[in-house]
Design a protein around this motif. Structure first.
Motif, PDB file in Angstrom:
ATOM      1  N   VAL A 259       0.814  -1.575  -0.014  1.00 21.18           N
ATOM      2  CA  VAL A 259       0.080  -0.268  -0.243  1.00 21.18           C
ATOM      3  C   VAL A 259       0.888   1.443  -0.045  1.00 21.18           C
ATOM      4  O   VAL A 259       1.898   1.294   0.066  1.00 21.18           O
ATOM      5  N   GLY A 260       0.572   1.921  -0.562  1.00 23.51           N
ATOM      6  CA  GLY A 260       0.394   3.462  -0.420  1.00 23.51           C
ATOM      7  C   GLY A 260      -0.361   4.783  -0.322  1.00 23.51           C
ATOM      8  O   GLY A 260      -1.599   4.206  -0.412  1.00 23.51           O
ATOM      9  N   MET A 261       0.334   5.846  -0.481  1.00 22.42           N
ATOM     10  CA  MET A 261      -0.527   6.864  -0.870  1.00 22.42           C
ATOM     11  C   MET A 261      -0.159   8.160  -1.732  1.00 22.42           C
ATOM     12  O   MET A 261       0.795   8.038  -2.008  1.00 22.42           O
ATOM     13  N   TYR A 262      -1.595   7.772  -2.327  1.00 20.68           N
ATOM     14  CA  TYR A 262      -1.216   9.008  -3.673  1.00 20.68           C
ATOM     15  C   TYR A 262      -1.182  10.370  -3.365  1.00 20.68           C
ATOM     16  O   TYR A 262      -1.555  11.458  -2.213  1.00 20.68           O
ATOM     17  N   PHE A 268       2.133   8.130  -6.304  1.00 20.07           N
ATOM     18  CA  PHE A 268       2.308   7.573  -4.751  1.00 20.07           C
ATOM     19  C   PHE A 268       3.288   7.481  -4.146  1.00 20.07           C
ATOM     20  O   PHE A 268       4.584   7.425  -4.527  1.00 20.07           O
ATOM     21  N   ILE A 269       3.775   8.008  -2.770  1.00 18.70           N
ATOM     22  CA  ILE A 269       5.276   7.487  -1.760  1.00 18.70           C
ATOM     23  C   ILE A 269       4.735   6.783  -0.885  1.00 18.70           C
ATOM     24  O   ILE A 269       3.360   6.272  -0.547  1.00 18.70           O
ATOM     25  N   HIS A 270       5.195   5.746  -0.482  1.00 15.85           N
ATOM     26  CA  HIS A 270       5.576   4.341   0.167  1.00 15.85           C
ATOM     27  C   HIS A 270       6.857   4.128   0.998  1.00 15.85           C
ATOM     28  O   HIS A 270       7.361   4.957   0.329  1.00 15.85           O
ATOM     29  N   ASN A 276      14.944  -0.766   0.941  1.00 12.31           N
ATOM     30  CA  ASN A 276      14.146   0.178   0.080  1.00 12.31           C
ATOM     31  C   ASN A 276      13.404   1.447   0.752  1.00 12.31           C
ATOM     32  O   ASN A 276      12.570   1.569   1.610  1.00 12.31           O
ATOM     33  N   PRO A 277      14.147   2.687   0.596  1.00 11.41           N
ATOM     34  CA  PRO A 277      13.206   3.209   2.019  1.00 11.41           C
ATOM     35  C   PRO A 277      12.077   3.882   1.752  1.00 11.41           C
ATOM     36  O   PRO A 277      11.566   4.088   0.155  1.00 11.41           O
ATOM     37  N   VAL A 278      11.869   4.856   2.030  1.00 21.06           N
ATOM     38  CA  VAL A 278      10.300   5.884   2.149  1.00 21.06           C
ATOM     39  C   VAL A 278      11.301   6.797   0.682  1.00 21.06           C
ATOM     40  O   VAL A 278      11.797   7.377   0.582  1.00 21.06           O
ATOM     41  N   ARG A 279       9.983   6.714  -0.046  1.00 20.94           N
ATOM     42  CA  ARG A 279      10.308   7.112  -1.439  1.00 20.94           C
ATOM     43  C   ARG A 279       9.197   7.526  -2.434  1.00 20.94           C
ATOM     44  O   ARG A 279       7.735   7.518  -2.315  1.00 20.94           O
ATOM     45  N   ILE A 280       9.225   7.973  -3.635  1.00 21.52           N
ATOM     46  CA  ILE A 280       7.601   8.642  -4.314  1.00 21.52           C
ATOM     47  C   ILE A 280       8.099   7.768  -5.763  1.00 21.52           C
ATOM     48  O   ILE A 280       8.623   7.740  -6.416  1.00 21.52           O
ATOM     49  N   ASN A 281       7.094   7.141  -5.947  1.00 20.21           N
ATOM     50  CA  ASN A 281       7.060   6.850  -7.759  1.00 20.21           C
ATOM     51  C   ASN A 281       6.162   6.283  -8.234  1.00 20.21           C
ATOM     52  O   ASN A 281       4.949   7.796  -7.874  1.00 20.21           O
TER      53      ASN A 281
END
Length: 311
Positions: A259-262, A268-270, A276-281
């Motif tokens: 899960v991530g947040m749009y 989205f950020i997750h 793999n650290p917190v990042r945006i994809n």
């Protein structure tokens, strides 16, 4: 009626079973907990090996219902972490030494004031002047303010001090808009992933969005597949900033595993996975483009508290 105890360390791991603990995990069982020592010793493979060993984490002051005691361990449910597999809260095992209870702490009610840590971390100074580093979203009963510091009650009945700049005080956190959640989430870009992590010392994917939504005054379930089930379903072309986005095995047709947040514009950020650290994809990035299976929206009107214990 089950005994109620409270996490008495900065963050306590909730284990699947006491026999799942490895020698390298021993610093995470102490009180005070040597959490950073433990995390520093874990390379990527050792972090991956936590799958099946850890269930979740508790923050300082978080309540648990004690279901069973075996020697130095307690089988507990965490009522502030909703999961339908146990209506009393998220289940697992915690070392007894990391739990405490005090009458004054226990009898704080819903109308009393609390102090939430809203900075990434905050230093709590105890009565003997020792300090404890607290996670983002730690909540403690508010006593007062003095010299730029908030006075709080700890689970064992001590008074502690936290800088006013690191906390928000009130009876409950206000519901904030999606922009607030997105801004808060971006503060943790680069934070290493931790399986079962629910603290700002390391999040897993669902723990990350759980705490981000909590900071915005919205309670959501603990795990990704349950977060997908209980939110309002949202199709890809209807996603709005602040919605949750989910990914599943079997090219999106199988079990939900992430899960991530749009954010906006297809991104989205997750907190992805060990290594793999917190990042945006982008939703089109591999494997997310293949595994996307839908979104969910939470507004703050939902209720996911498993117990009235200090909720």
């Amino acid at each position: 009626m089950e005994e109620v105890l409270y996490c008495n360390v900065s963050a306590a791991n909730v284990w699947t079973n006491p026999d799942k603990v490895r020698d390298i995990d021993l610093p995470s069982l102490t009180a005070p907990v040597r959490l950073k020592e433990w995390l520093h010793a874990l390379d990527v493979e050792l972090r991956r090996d936590l799958v099946g060993r850890l269930e979740s984490q508790l923050l300082f002051g978080e309540p648990v219902l004690v279901l069973e005691k075996q020697g130095d361990w307690c089988k507990v449910c965490a009522p502030l972490q909703f999961d339908p597999k146990d209506e009393r809260g998220y289940p697992g095992w915690v070392p007894l030494r990391q739990l405490a209870s005090h009458e004054d702490f226990h009898h704080r009610g819903e109308q009393d004031l609390f102090a939430w840590v809203t900075s990434d971390t905050a230093l709590l100074t105890l009565e003997d002047e020792t300090q404890m580093e607290l996670s983002f979203m730690t909540r403690l009963p508010w006593i007062g303010e003095s010299d730029g510091q908030v006075l709080v009650l700890t689970p064992n009945g001590e008074t502690g001090r936290i800088p006013c700049s690191d906390v928000w005080t009130g009876a409950r956190l206000p519901v904030r808009d999606a922009g607030y959640r997105i801004h808060t989430a971006k503060r943790f870009l680069g934070l290493p992933y931790l399986w079962a992590g629910m603290s700002s010392f390391g999040f897993d994917c669902s723990g990350f969005v759980h705490r981000i939504f909590a900071a915005g005054g919205i309670t959501i379930p603990r795990d990704a597949n349950i977060q997908a089930k209980y939110g309002e379903a949202v199709k890809r072309d209807q996603l709005q900033p602040g919605d949750l986005v989910f990914f599943a095995h079997e090219e999106g047709a199988g079990a939900i595993h992430h899960v991530g947040m749009y954010i906006k514009e297809g991104r989205f950020i997750h907190s992805p996975n060990s290594g793999n650290p917190v990042r945006i994809n982008a939703l089109t990035d591999d494997p997310y483009g293949r595994e996307f299976c839908g979104g969910a929206r939470y507004t703050g009107k939902e209720s996911f508290l498993c117990s009235s214990v200090n909720s």
